[in-house]
Design a protein around this motif. Structure first.
Motif, PDB file in Angstrom:
ATOM      1  N   ALA A  11      -0.195  98.284  18.218  1.00 56.30           N
ATOM      2  CA  ALA A  11      -1.518  98.370  18.852  1.00 56.30           C
ATOM      3  C   ALA A  11      -2.387  97.179  18.489  1.00 56.30           C
ATOM      4  CB  ALA A  11      -2.195  99.674  18.450  1.00 56.30           C
ATOM      5  N   ASP A  12      -2.315  96.743  17.249  1.00 58.02           N
ATOM      6  CA  ASP A  12      -3.102  95.577  16.824  1.00 58.02           C
ATOM      7  C   ASP A  12      -2.660  94.312  17.559  1.00 58.02           C
ATOM      8  OD1 ASP A  12      -4.505  97.198  15.076  1.00 58.02           O
ATOM      9  OD2 ASP A  12      -3.488  96.446  13.274  1.00 58.02           O
ATOM     10  N   GLU A  13      -1.369  94.192  17.798  1.00 57.99           N
ATOM     11  CA  GLU A  13      -0.832  92.992  18.436  1.00 57.99           C
ATOM     12  C   GLU A  13      -1.030  92.991  19.954  1.00 57.99           C
ATOM     13  OE1 GLU A  13       0.560  89.300  18.717  1.00 57.99           O
ATOM     14  OE2 GLU A  13       0.288  90.317  16.802  1.00 57.99           O
ATOM     15  N   PHE A  14      -0.818  94.133  20.590  1.00 57.73           N
ATOM     16  CA  PHE A  14      -0.791  94.185  22.049  1.00 57.73           C
ATOM     17  C   PHE A  14      -1.935  94.966  22.690  1.00 57.73           C
ATOM     18  CE2 PHE A  14       3.713  93.919  20.682  1.00 57.73           C
ATOM     19  CZ  PHE A  14       4.020  92.688  21.234  1.00 57.73           C
ATOM     20  N   GLY A  15      -2.713  95.680  21.882  1.00 62.88           N
ATOM     21  CA  GLY A  15      -3.675  96.626  22.441  1.00 62.88           C
ATOM     22  C   GLY A  15      -2.963  97.962  22.625  1.00 62.88           C
ATOM     23  N   GLN A  16      -3.710  99.040  22.561  1.00 68.57           N
ATOM     24  CA  GLN A  16      -3.111 100.376  22.570  1.00 68.57           C
ATOM     25  C   GLN A  16      -2.265 100.650  23.820  1.00 68.57           C
ATOM     26  OE1 GLN A  16      -3.286 102.480  19.907  1.00 68.57           O
ATOM     27  NE2 GLN A  16      -1.784 103.713  20.984  1.00 68.57           N
ATOM     28  N   VAL A  17      -2.810 100.386  24.981  1.00 70.97           N
ATOM     29  CA  VAL A  17      -2.103 100.722  26.222  1.00 70.97           C
ATOM     30  C   VAL A  17      -0.842  99.875  26.389  1.00 70.97           C
ATOM     31  CG1 VAL A  17      -2.269 100.748  28.740  1.00 70.97           C
ATOM     32  CG2 VAL A  17      -4.185 101.566  27.355  1.00 70.97           C
ATOM     33  N   ARG A  18      -0.968  98.572  26.200  1.00 68.19           N
ATOM     34  CA  ARG A  18       0.212  97.703  26.357  1.00 68.19           C
ATOM     35  C   ARG A  18       1.252  98.012  25.289  1.00 68.19           C
ATOM     36  NH1 ARG A  18       1.245  91.405  25.854  1.00 68.19           N
ATOM     37  NH2 ARG A  18       3.166  91.322  27.035  1.00 68.19           N
ATOM     38  N   ASP A  55      10.128  88.905  17.710  1.00 65.81           N
ATOM     39  CA  ASP A  55      10.957  87.829  18.244  1.00 65.81           C
ATOM     40  C   ASP A  55      10.855  87.762  19.767  1.00 65.81           C
ATOM     41  OD1 ASP A  55      11.802  87.080  15.719  1.00 65.81           O
ATOM     42  OD2 ASP A  55      13.721  88.150  15.862  1.00 65.81           O
ATOM     43  N   ALA A  56      10.902  88.905  20.416  1.00 62.30           N
ATOM     44  CA  ALA A  56      10.881  88.947  21.880  1.00 62.30           C
ATOM     45  C   ALA A  56       9.557  88.458  22.458  1.00 62.30           C
ATOM     46  CB  ALA A  56      11.162  90.371  22.360  1.00 62.30           C
ATOM     47  N   PHE A  57       8.470  88.688  21.720  1.00 64.10           N
ATOM     48  CA  PHE A  57       7.144  88.336  22.226  1.00 64.10           C
ATOM     49  C   PHE A  57       6.514  87.158  21.491  1.00 64.10           C
ATOM     50  CE2 PHE A  57       7.793  92.558  23.868  1.00 64.10           C
ATOM     51  CZ  PHE A  57       7.224  92.491  25.131  1.00 64.10           C
ATOM     52  N   ASP A  58       7.320  86.442  20.723  1.00 62.31           N
ATOM     53  CA  ASP A  58       6.858  85.252  20.006  1.00 62.31           C
ATOM     54  C   ASP A  58       5.596  85.506  19.176  1.00 62.31           C
ATOM     55  OD1 ASP A  58       8.936  83.609  20.946  1.00 62.31           O
ATOM     56  OD2 ASP A  58       7.866  83.278  22.834  1.00 62.31           O
ATOM     57  N   VAL A  59       5.603  86.604  18.444  1.00 64.41           N
ATOM     58  CA  VAL A  59       4.495  86.909  17.539  1.00 64.41           C
ATOM     59  C   VAL A  59       4.559  85.904  16.389  1.00 64.41           C
ATOM     60  CG1 VAL A  59       3.550  88.629  15.942  1.00 64.41           C
ATOM     61  CG2 VAL A  59       4.496  89.349  18.154  1.00 64.41           C
ATOM     62  N   PRO A  60       3.443  85.237  16.096  1.00 61.86           N
ATOM     63  CA  PRO A  60       3.445  84.249  15.006  1.00 61.86           C
ATOM     64  C   PRO A  60       3.852  84.849  13.668  1.00 61.86           C
ATOM     65  CG  PRO A  60       1.421  84.101  16.287  1.00 61.86           C
ATOM     66  CD  PRO A  60       2.134  85.331  16.747  1.00 61.86           C
ATOM     67  N   GLU A  61       4.499  84.048  12.880  1.00 59.60           N
ATOM     68  CA  GLU A  61       5.038  84.482  11.590  1.00 59.60           C
ATOM     69  C   GLU A  61       3.986  85.162  10.724  1.00 59.60           C
ATOM     70  OE1 GLU A  61       8.210  85.198   9.323  1.00 59.60           O
ATOM     71  OE2 GLU A  61       8.367  83.948  11.109  1.00 59.60           O
ATOM     72  N   HIS A  62       2.767  84.667  10.702  1.00 58.53           N
ATOM     73  CA  HIS A  62       1.739  85.230   9.815  1.00 58.53           C
ATOM     74  C   HIS A  62       1.272  86.623  10.253  1.00 58.53           C
ATOM     75  CE1 HIS A  62      -0.782  83.344  12.929  1.00 58.53           C
ATOM     76  NE2 HIS A  62      -1.703  84.233  12.589  1.00 58.53           N
ATOM     77  N   ARG A  63       1.652  87.071  11.465  1.00 59.63           N
ATOM     78  CA  ARG A  63       1.287  88.421  11.893  1.00 59.63           C
ATOM     79  C   ARG A  63       2.471  89.385  11.865  1.00 59.63           C
ATOM     80  NH1 ARG A  63      -1.903  85.884  16.325  1.00 59.63           N
ATOM     81  NH2 ARG A  63      -0.419  86.776  17.801  1.00 59.63           N
ATOM     82  N   ARG A  64       3.585  88.913  11.358  1.00 57.56           N
ATOM     83  CA  ARG A  64       4.764  89.786  11.272  1.00 57.56           C
ATOM     84  C   ARG A  64       4.671  90.554  10.022  1.00 57.56           C
ATOM     85  NH1 ARG A  64       9.771  86.921  14.094  1.00 57.56           N
ATOM     86  NH2 ARG A  64       8.627  85.939  15.756  1.00 57.56           N
TER      87      ARG A  64
END
Length: 64
Positions: A11-18, A55-64
Motif C-alpha cells: 500500500a505504501d508503494e502503490f497506494g491501497q487500491v493499486r 523486481d517486477a516494478f523496479d522499486v528502488p533498493e532503499h524502499r525494499r
C-alpha cells in the motif's frame, strides 16, 4: 515478514487500491507464475513475494 507488513509495504508503494489490484491480478514468474495473493495462499514466504514485486516494478533498493 508478516502478511500485514507485506500488505502495508504494498500500500505504501502503490497506494491501497493499486496494491490490491497488483496482489490479485499481476502474475509474476519469480513466484512460480502466481499472483502475490496466490503465492501467499500457497505458503511462499512474504519476503520472497515482496522482492519479486519489487523486481517486477523496479522499486528502488532503499524502499525494499
Amino acid at each position: 515478514m508478516r502478511i500485514t507488513t507485506f500488505r502495508k509495504l504494498m500500500a505504501d508503494e502503490f497506494g491501497q487500491v493499486r496494491a490490491e489490484m497488483v496482489a490479485r491480478d499481476h502474475v509474476l514468474s519469480a513466484i512460480g507464475g502466481r499472483t502475490p495473493d496466490q503465492a501467499l495462499e500457497a505458503g511462499v514466504p512474504t519476503k520472497e513475494i515482496w522482492l519479486a514485486v519489487c523486481d517486477a516494478f523496479d522499486v528502488p533498493e532503499h524502499r525494499r
